[in-house]
Scaffold this active site. Structure first.
Site, PDB file in Angstrom:
ATOM      1  N   TYR A  69     -16.636   7.589 -13.264  1.00 22.19           N
ATOM      2  CA  TYR A  69     -16.778   9.036 -13.407  1.00 22.19           C
ATOM      3  C   TYR A  69     -15.429   9.742 -13.361  1.00 22.19           C
ATOM      4  O   TYR A  69     -14.494   9.285 -12.702  1.00 22.19           O
ATOM      5  CB  TYR A  69     -17.624   9.605 -12.264  1.00 22.19           C
ATOM      6  N   ASP A  83     -23.525  20.290  -5.132  1.00 21.09           N
ATOM      7  CA  ASP A  83     -22.834  20.516  -6.400  1.00 21.09           C
ATOM      8  C   ASP A  83     -22.861  22.005  -6.729  1.00 21.09           C
ATOM      9  O   ASP A  83     -23.333  22.828  -5.927  1.00 21.09           O
ATOM     10  CB  ASP A  83     -23.437  19.670  -7.533  1.00 21.09           C
ATOM     11  N   ARG A 181     -21.602  13.645  -5.540  1.00 14.89           N
ATOM     12  CA  ARG A 181     -21.726  14.901  -4.775  1.00 14.89           C
ATOM     13  C   ARG A 181     -21.407  14.664  -3.309  1.00 14.89           C
ATOM     14  O   ARG A 181     -20.641  15.405  -2.686  1.00 14.89           O
ATOM     15  CB  ARG A 181     -23.149  15.452  -4.903  1.00 14.89           C
TER      16      ARG A 181
END
Length: 309
Positions: A69, A83, A181
């Site tokens: 990511y 988030d 997150r």
């Protein structure tokens, strides 16, 4: 369109659930046999491998593979969902001079390896038959067990400051089930501030990369070309190629029928460790995914999945 069997690497857009993407691919390919290999939240974009027809049989293997990511962590506030989509829970004035590359890199270094994460309430995990996010939407918070995940690589990119917050962008290569997150929240705590994940893009899932990913717009544009079938076939990765990360073993042609009938077969000369998965081939035809076992006579393969067609 002729029936396709393989993996389509979708560049998932923001605003769609992974389930929405599967439903749209079903319509495009006119088949019910479609499945994805790892859920992405609606706001997250990037690599979402979609298995079509016979390839749905390999979903369980592909979804176990590491993911990569590009992350933006926002330091200065936490939210209900961890988030940017959630309600703000806590804010703090950030002294940007304390968020140095040295401190952030040291915090990232501490997180490398196997760590424990407590899954967020806003997640699809089931507890006593109920999804955590369903409970969270009702205002219910329950205790969650920490889970082990592995962070293989963390690379700091940039630190950008404003009067209200500091954004830290970094790359993460991690095991299946890692919550970016929660990682952002935990990293913020190490730096002494509330934090949440501001943006997330998945750039790799198993062997599939962003360079292979196709958008819905690109996919539908190819559908409208005159040579529709050929154009779509170029986008669908064959099952054997999708499994190319597994060791390949070629068996004798006279053993192919037995293997396709689900029988065990010896592996003379095979160098794969006991307990590992391999792909068995005969004359370049993928016969199946097998697990390696050891007996007094040497290594042999037991079938996990057999591909008769």
């Amino acid at each position: 369109m002729s029936e396709q069997h393989g993996v389509l690497v979708l560049h998932k857009p923001a605003g769609m659930t992974s389930h929405d993407c599967v439903a749209r691919i079903r319509r495009i390919f006119q088949t019910k046999k479609v499945g994805h290999t790892g859920t992405l939240d609606p706001d997250v974009t990037g690599v979402l491998p979609i298995c079509i027809n016979h390839a749905t049989r390999i979903v369980e293997y592909l979804q176990e593979l590491p993911k990569a990511y590009e992350v933006i962590m926002r330091i200065g506030s936490t939210t209900t969902t961890e988030d940017a989509s959630g309600d703000v829970l806590e804010t703090a004035k950030v002294d940007a001079t304390t968020i140095t590359r040295e401190r952030v890199e040291a915090a990232l270094e501490e997180m490398l390896g196997t760590i424990e994460q407590v899954p967020p309430m806003y997640s699809a995990i089931k507890v006593n038959g109920q999804r955590l996010y369903d409970l969270a939407r009702e205002g219910i918070t329950i205790e969650r067990k920490a889970r082990e995940v592995t962070l293989y690589e963390l690379q700091l990119h940039e630190i950008e400051s404003t009067e209200e917050y500091v954004d830290v962008s970094f790359y993460c290569l991690c095991s299946k089930g890692t919550y970016m997150r929660t990682l952002c929240v935990d990293l913020g705590e190490k730096l002494g501030y509330p934090a949440h994940m501001a943006k997330l893009i998945r750039v790799k899932s198993g062997p599939f990369t962003m360079e292979q990913a196709v958008t819905f717009e690109e996919l539908e544009a190819r559908m409208n070309k005159e040579q529709t079938t050929k154009s779509i076939e170029q986008l669908v990765i064959p099952i054997g190629e999708a499994l190319s990360y597994l060791p390949r073993y070629e068996i004798a042609a006279d053993r192919a029928k037995a293997v396709l009938n689900g029988l065990e077969t010896g592996l003379p000369g095979c160098q794969v460790e006991e307990g590992k998965l391999i792909c068995l081939y005969s004359n370049d035809q993928l016969l199946g995914i097998h697990k390696v076992y050891k007996s007094q006579r040497g290594l042999y393969a037991k079938p996990e999945k057999v591909f008769r067609t």
